[in-house]
Design an enzyme around this catalytic site. Structure first.
Site, short mmCIF file in Angstrom:
data_model
loop_
_atom_site.label_atom_id
_atom_site.label_comp_id
_atom_site.label_asym_id
_atom_site.label_seq_id
_atom_site.Cartn_x
_atom_site.Cartn_y
_atom_site.Cartn_z
N ASP A 106 0.88 -1.16 0.00
CA ASP A 106 0.00 0.00 0.00
C ASP A 106 0.92 1.22 0.00
O ASP A 106 1.32 1.71 1.05
CB ASP A 106 -0.91 0.00 1.23
CG ASP A 106 -1.84 1.20 1.26
OD1 ASP A 106 -2.18 1.72 0.18
OD2 ASP A 106 -2.22 1.63 2.37
N GLU A 117 -1.94 -1.98 -4.33
CA GLU A 117 -3.17 -1.21 -4.45
C GLU A 117 -2.93 -0.08 -5.45
O GLU A 117 -1.91 0.59 -5.41
CB GLU A 117 -3.56 -0.63 -3.09
CG GLU A 117 -4.89 0.07 -3.10
CD GLU A 117 -5.33 0.47 -1.69
OE1 GLU A 117 -5.68 1.66 -1.53
OE2 GLU A 117 -5.34 -0.38 -0.80
N ASP A 147 -2.01 1.22 7.12
CA ASP A 147 -1.32 0.99 5.85
C ASP A 147 -0.85 -0.47 5.72
O ASP A 147 -0.90 -1.05 4.64
CB ASP A 147 -0.12 1.94 5.72
CG ASP A 147 -0.56 3.39 5.79
OD1 ASP A 147 -1.13 3.89 4.81
OD2 ASP A 147 -0.36 4.02 6.86
#
Length: 169
Positions: free
Chosen positions: A13, A73, A145
């Protein structure tokens, strides 16, 4: 022939100040947590140095945990163009480390990750964290995160399983 081999996936992420990472192992269809955390670049360093920190940290994590695939992501489109650009550059630094290591990378929209893990693409972060903990059978709590990175890895493993079941590839 059963697939008894293990597979480790790195979930990422990316962020320009905090990049979440999570390693998930799949062995005989069972997922387990390997490692998770965040890379903090520090607000005081200049931006190119932050990108170097992200690249080096991801490269070191790859060397330590030996994943065979990466799930990342996709960049969330921000109202602030400068923020979106920095986020994209941070993502690029992380992906460059993956490319140098020769790892295949799969990208997923945040809504696809949430739907895969929670069942709805509009899930709250707390719901994602709850389901990641259940799927990985872990009691530890992680930074948001890191949880998002673990969710990307779980999503990727779910997609791989679905692809195999449907006979593609």
């Amino acid at each position: 022939m059963g697939e008894a081999q293990e597979l480790i996936v790195l979930g990422l992420d990316p962020g320009s100040r905090v990049t979440g990472y999570g390693f998930v192992r799949e062995r005989s269809g069972v997922l387990e947590l390997v490692a998770a955390g965040v890379v903090r670049t520090g607000a005081e360093t200049d931006f190119p140095r932050r990108l170097g920190v992200i690249f080096n940290a991801v490269a070191e994590l790859i060397a330590r945990h030996a994943p065979v695939e990466v799930a990342v992501e996709n960049v969330f489109v921000s109202k602030n163009a400068a923020t979106a650009l920095k986020l994209g550059q941070a993502r690029g630094a992380a992906l460059a480390a993956c490319a140098v290591a020769g790892l295949p990378v799969a990208s997923y929209e945040p809504t696809i990750i949430k739907k895969s893990v929670v069942g709805t693409g509009r899930a709250e972060k707390s719901q994602v964290a709850f389901m990641v903990a259940r799927v990985l059978a872990c009691r530890e709590t992680f930074a948001v995160d890191a949880t998002d990175a673990l969710a990307a890895a779980v999503c990727h493993l779910n997609q791989r399983r679905l692809t195999r079941l449907c006979g593609a590839r």
